[in-house]
Design a protein around this motif. Structure first.
Motif, PDB file in Angstrom:
ATOM      1  N   PHE A 195       1.022  -1.294  -0.030  1.00 13.76           N
ATOM      2  CA  PHE A 195      -0.033  -0.025  -0.009  1.00 13.76           C
ATOM      3  C   PHE A 195       0.993   1.266   0.025  1.00 13.76           C
ATOM      4  CE2 PHE A 195      -2.647   3.030   2.759  1.00 13.76           C
ATOM      5  CZ  PHE A 195      -3.700   3.414   1.459  1.00 13.76           C
ATOM      6  N   SER A 196       1.847   1.367   0.858  1.00 11.22           N
ATOM      7  CA  SER A 196       2.850   2.242   0.773  1.00 11.22           C
ATOM      8  C   SER A 196       3.499   2.509  -0.615  1.00 11.22           C
ATOM      9  CB  SER A 196       3.893   2.123   1.908  1.00 11.22           C
ATOM     10  OG  SER A 196       3.542   1.961   3.239  1.00 11.22           O
ATOM     11  N   GLN A 197       4.044   1.618  -1.221  1.00 11.73           N
ATOM     12  CA  GLN A 197       4.596   1.698  -2.429  1.00 11.73           C
ATOM     13  C   GLN A 197       3.603   2.362  -3.417  1.00 11.73           C
ATOM     14  OE1 GLN A 197       6.141  -2.218  -2.695  1.00 11.73           O
ATOM     15  NE2 GLN A 197       8.241  -1.599  -2.271  1.00 11.73           N
ATOM     16  N   GLY A 198       2.110   1.747  -3.391  1.00 11.17           N
ATOM     17  CA  GLY A 198       1.309   2.256  -4.431  1.00 11.17           C
ATOM     18  C   GLY A 198       1.050   3.755  -4.189  1.00 11.17           C
ATOM     19  N   LEU A 199       1.074   4.046  -3.058  1.00 16.99           N
ATOM     20  CA  LEU A 199       0.760   5.593  -2.690  1.00 16.99           C
ATOM     21  C   LEU A 199       2.075   6.313  -3.261  1.00 16.99           C
ATOM     22  CD1 LEU A 199      -0.335   5.911   1.311  1.00 16.99           C
ATOM     23  CD2 LEU A 199      -1.741   6.073  -1.009  1.00 16.99           C
ATOM     24  N   ALA A 200       3.099   5.964  -3.010  1.00 18.83           N
ATOM     25  CA  ALA A 200       4.440   6.478  -3.657  1.00 18.83           C
ATOM     26  C   ALA A 200       4.279   6.663  -5.367  1.00 18.83           C
ATOM     27  CB  ALA A 200       5.690   5.597  -3.342  1.00 18.83           C
ATOM     28  N   ARG A 201       3.851   5.596  -5.699  1.00 21.03           N
ATOM     29  CA  ARG A 201       3.706   5.547  -7.245  1.00 21.03           C
ATOM     30  C   ARG A 201       2.699   6.634  -7.692  1.00 21.03           C
ATOM     31  NH1 ARG A 201       6.011   1.571 -10.354  1.00 21.03           N
ATOM     32  NH2 ARG A 201       6.399  -0.459  -9.204  1.00 21.03           N
ATOM     33  N   ALA A 202       1.772   6.561  -6.930  1.00 20.80           N
ATOM     34  CA  ALA A 202       0.443   7.554  -7.080  1.00 20.80           C
ATOM     35  C   ALA A 202       1.135   9.231  -7.155  1.00 20.80           C
ATOM     36  CB  ALA A 202      -0.694   7.349  -6.273  1.00 20.80           C
ATOM     37  N   ALA A 203       1.898   9.488  -5.954  1.00 21.79           N
ATOM     38  CA  ALA A 203       2.418  10.787  -5.611  1.00 21.79           C
ATOM     39  C   ALA A 203       3.418  11.129  -6.683  1.00 21.79           C
ATOM     40  CB  ALA A 203       2.872  10.569  -4.005  1.00 21.79           C
ATOM     41  N   ALA A 204       4.244  10.326  -7.052  1.00 21.56           N
ATOM     42  CA  ALA A 204       5.213  10.651  -8.007  1.00 21.56           C
ATOM     43  C   ALA A 204       4.496  11.051  -9.448  1.00 21.56           C
ATOM     44  CB  ALA A 204       6.279   9.787  -8.161  1.00 21.56           C
ATOM     45  N   GLY A 205       3.476  10.047  -9.689  1.00 17.55           N
ATOM     46  CA  GLY A 205       2.871  10.325 -11.046  1.00 17.55           C
ATOM     47  C   GLY A 205       1.928  11.578 -10.869  1.00 17.55           C
ATOM     48  N   ALA A 206       1.596  12.083  -9.739  1.00 22.09           N
ATOM     49  CA  ALA A 206       0.991  13.646  -9.730  1.00 22.09           C
ATOM     50  C   ALA A 206       1.985  14.479  -9.704  1.00 22.09           C
ATOM     51  CB  ALA A 206       0.014  13.341  -8.284  1.00 22.09           C
ATOM     52  N   GLY A 207       3.065  14.204  -9.649  1.00 20.49           N
ATOM     53  CA  GLY A 207       4.133  15.324  -9.654  1.00 20.49           C
ATOM     54  C   GLY A 207       4.951  15.552  -8.424  1.00 20.49           C
ATOM     55  N   ALA A 208       4.756  14.717  -7.524  1.00 19.37           N
ATOM     56  CA  ALA A 208       5.399  15.121  -6.138  1.00 19.37           C
ATOM     57  C   ALA A 208       7.034  14.614  -6.600  1.00 19.37           C
ATOM     58  CB  ALA A 208       4.882  14.354  -5.043  1.00 19.37           C
TER      59      ALA A 208
END
Length: 433
Positions: A195-208
């Motif tokens: 779940f943490s890694q999925g959040l990281a992918r999503a955050a990076a994909g959003a531009g973080a």
């Protein structure tokens, strides 16, 4: 001694079953040189990842700094239980803050569960989420208390929790230790590191912009903040502390109220046909002991069992022995089962077991101290931080108003005092008080 490096190799996940079954997420770069951002977040666990995702989706320029890997701390090592409400139950909260505020906190807790499930669905995060968490007791008084609480939640909150007598609970969990309990199908459980890694992918994909292996050594707060790492700096209009129990001397205001403690989990060999000797449904379980035992079956049929605590920086040398003892108290028929993985993790607790959200300065916020209830609360806190940074602070302010006193004795005496208290509670468990 730095807690971040006391028990782990730098930049590596622990040798846990979670790490062995994690997503294949390439490492993010380490911070080098100078960066600028609207917001700099310290710590890439559930709180920091959620905050970064929600801020980036709102158009903010975000830098997220992590000393190890994303989800390295408690967020990637915990029992994976997504509980209802807050860490304290609603009856306790009603006594602490009054029924109206307790109702608001319940609503925020329900938002937290909905948020986790929404993020999983919206971003396609494969973290083996399942509904259902049971609470149980080893003594009749504990079971009666759980049944009374279930009735209270149905009567005053319209929330259904199923009461299970000894026979019904034994049909769910064939442990000779338990005498009954309750089942909350509105709660759930998941693989926390995935779940943490999925959040990281999503955050990076959003531009973080995420930087791993980037230890923060100093933060200079002011109209513009400067966050110093070993090989670079970030200048930002706002700073978020999301390091939970790992902040230590970096943020003394938080460290006075959030104490790190260690908890431990083992994963057995796959149980095969014997899985039904542990659970007959795919739900998670936690018991009523003061030092809580918690467990569930993994998606590959292992028993994931958490139990035992320690205080101070170092983990015990033999984690298997520490956890096997309570595991066999609950499941003596698993004495011959092999333990394949054993790991420890550090979580942050507060005096009253309520999260500590605070505005430390006009442009400096913090959220931590989830006290074993972080899967939902930490993710939700990340969204509340993102809203507060954008001037929408109602939810953040409600959580920040919770009474979270400093530990007595300051950072020097809090650990021995807590050790003394928890030793007494452990004795109560053993003698049946």
């Amino acid at each position: 001694m730095d807690l971040l490096f006391s028990n782990d190799r730098r930049g590596h996940y622990p040798q846990s079953w979670y790490a062995a079954t994690a997503d294949d997420l390439p490492a993010f770069p380490a911070l080098e040189g100078a960066q600028r951002a609207d917001v700099c977040i310290v710590g890439a666990g559930f709180t920091g990842l959620s905050a970064a995702l929600h801020m980036a989706e709102a158009g903010l320029d975000v830098v997220l700094l992590e000393a190890h890997r994303v989800g390295f701390g408690a967020s990637g090592r915990n029992g994976g239980q997504l509980g209802s409400g807050q860490r304290q139950d609603q009856v306790t909260l009603e006594q602490m803050v009054g029924r109206d505020d307790a109702r608001h906190l319940w609503a925020l807790g329900e938002e937290a569960k909905d948020l986790v499930r929404d993020l999983i669905a919206r971003h396609g995060i494969d973290c083996h989420y399942r509904d259902g968490v049971a609470w149980c007791g080893s003594r009749p008084g504990e079971v009666a208390h759980l049944h009374e609480y279930a009735a209270h939640m149905g009567r005053h909150y319209g929330y259904e929790i199923e009461a299970l007598d000894a026979e019904a609970f034994h049909a769910l969990c064939p442990s000779p230790d338990y005498r009954g309990g309750v089942l909350d199908m509105g709660a759930g459980h998941l693989h926390p590191l995935r779940f943490s890694q999925g959040l990281a992918r999503a955050a990076a994909g959003a531009g973080a912009r995420i930087f791993e292996n980037s230890l923060v050594t100093d933060v200079q707060e002011g109209a513009e903040c400067t966050v110093q790492c070993e090989h670079g700096t970030v200048r930002a209009a706002q700073v978020i502390y999301a390091g939970n129990g790992y902040l230590g001397r970096l943020q003394p205001q938080v460290a006075q109220r959030v104490m790190p403690i260690n908890n431990f989990i083992v994963a057995t060999e796959p149980l095969g046909e014997r899985a039904g000797d542990v659970l007959t449904r795919d739900v998670a379980v936690a018991d009523s002991r003061h030092v809580v035992n918690y467990f569930r079956l993994s998606h590959d049929g292992r028993l994931l069992f958490g139990g035992g605590e320690s205080y101070g920086y170092r983990f015990p040398k033999d984690i298997v022995a520490k956890v096997r003892k309570p595991m066999l108290e609950i499941f003596p028929h698993l004495e011959d089962v092999r333990i394949d993985y054993a790991w420890g993790g550090t979580l942050g607790i507060t005096m009253k077991r309520l999260p500590f959200l605070a505005r430390l300065a006009p442009n400096v916020l913090s959220a931590s101290g989830y006290s074993g209830h972080g899967v939902g609360t930490a993710v939700h806190a990340g969204r509340l931080l993102a809203e507060a940074v954008r001037g929408q602070s109602a939810g953040f302010d409600a959580m920040a108003a919770l009474p979270v006193p400093a530990f007595p004795g300051g950072t020097a005496l809090r650990t021995p005092l807590l050790t003394l208290a928890m030793t007494w509670y452990a004795l109560r468990d053993r003698i049946g008080l």
